[in-house]
Design an enzyme around this catalytic site. Sequence first.
Site, PDB file in Angstrom:
ATOM      1  N   TRP A 231      55.287  34.416  50.175  1.00  0.00           N
ATOM      2  CA  TRP A 231      54.807  33.207  49.405  1.00  0.00           C
ATOM      3  C   TRP A 231      53.879  32.760  50.026  1.00  0.00           C
ATOM      4  CZ3 TRP A 231      55.254  33.398  44.562  1.00  0.00           C
ATOM      5  CH2 TRP A 231      56.763  33.833  44.009  1.00  0.00           C
TER       6      TRP A 231
ATOM      7  N   ASP B  17      54.937  24.431  51.510  1.00  0.00           N
ATOM      8  CA  ASP B  17      55.678  24.960  50.249  1.00  0.00           C
ATOM      9  C   ASP B  17      57.144  24.825  50.571  1.00  0.00           C
ATOM     10  OD1 ASP B  17      57.038  26.204  48.119  1.00  0.00           O
ATOM     11  OD2 ASP B  17      55.595  28.153  48.560  1.00  0.00           O
TER      12      ASP B  17
ATOM     13  N   LYS C 114      65.099  26.540  42.321  1.00  0.00           N
ATOM     14  CA  LYS C 114      65.812  27.073  43.354  1.00  0.00           C
ATOM     15  C   LYS C 114      66.937  25.962  44.009  1.00  0.00           C
ATOM     16  CE  LYS C 114      62.577  30.265  43.511  1.00  0.00           C
ATOM     17  NZ  LYS C 114      61.150  30.186  44.104  1.00  0.00           N
TER      18      LYS C 114
END
Length: 362
Positions: free
Chosen positions: A102, A174, A198
């Site tokens: 990511w 992030d 999430k």
Amino acid sequence: MTQVYNFSAGPAMMPKAVLEQAQQELLNWQNQGTSVMEVSHRGKFFMELATQSEQDFREVYNIPQNYKILFLQGGARGQFAAVPMNLIGAKGKALYLNSGHWSGMAAKEARNFCEIDEINIFEKDQNGVIAVTRTDFSDIAEQYDYVHYCTNETITGVQIKQIPNVGNAVLVADMSSDILSTQIDISKFGLIYAGAQKNLGPAGITIVIVREDLIGKARTATPSIWNYETQVNTDSMINTPPTFAWYLCSLVFKHLIKEGGLGAVEKRNAVKAALLYNYLNNSSFYRNYIAEANRSVMNVTFSTDNDELNAKFVAEATACGLHTLKGHKVLGGMRASIYNAMPIEGVEALIQFMDKFAKENA
Ligand SMILES: *Cc1c(COP(=O)(O)O)cnc(C)c1O
């Protein structure tokens, strides 16, 4: 029906109490005789929800007053672009720390908008064990407008538990897969973003926490939905916000407060992760390939080192009500995502199954 525990990495499991409340209020929200998704976002009741949810989130996460909280759309990927559009300034360059998938994706997107330097901060040793190798960037950070990293690499289960040292530079994180999982010092960050699906709520809403002095510097060509200043000035309502997702997040925040706040959540998360990693440490059948210091409290990856056995594991687990344990295709093996909403009983049921499977297939 057998009890189902959903180990999906995202969209992930929601707290049962929240779903039950949403179900109860679905046809008649706030005594309006309609559902929350059918009312104006600018009406009294939704505006109250928006204000209250921000207050609750601020309280739960201990967010200082000089930070704004935005409820946006476009997911974490939207922020991969919004961050450089808003934060690149006089220095003209950003530093991206690559700890896996990511953070690499964030860097790739940022290259479309600005000049970046990208540093690999993880290593795989000869046994295949992944470790984060560097967290101090104070010697180089201040030549950049900001330094970006990912606190938890959802795919490999690599978590950076120590906030990188960037001196006086702006740190951007992030936190899509570990936001609200543990108490952190928000004041160490310039900006934090996370897709909700999430650990916060359903897909479709993205939370941004941004320090006030970083707002108002967006490049001219920034679309207004991605411009932090515009969104701050319109209470995240430059366009119609995802009201139902926002509502569900507001219930999750209330639920966290009711459960004892982040201190209690953090303890429970630590217990869940310790149960699973201790089991893996003592197993000769399963292996986890992440260095002790970087083992994610949210995403626990493991493998039997045999693709056929892994597939059998996933199929049999699913039949037992333990869902979505297949690892991401980038890594293979298995992954158990044990976000805030996963009860300890879910982890215990998983370990019990793992033990049984190991005995039958060793
Ligand atoms: C899931 C995830 C993303 C992508 O999120 P979207 O909301 O689908 O854009 C980005 N970063 C991390 C760490 C993630 O876990």
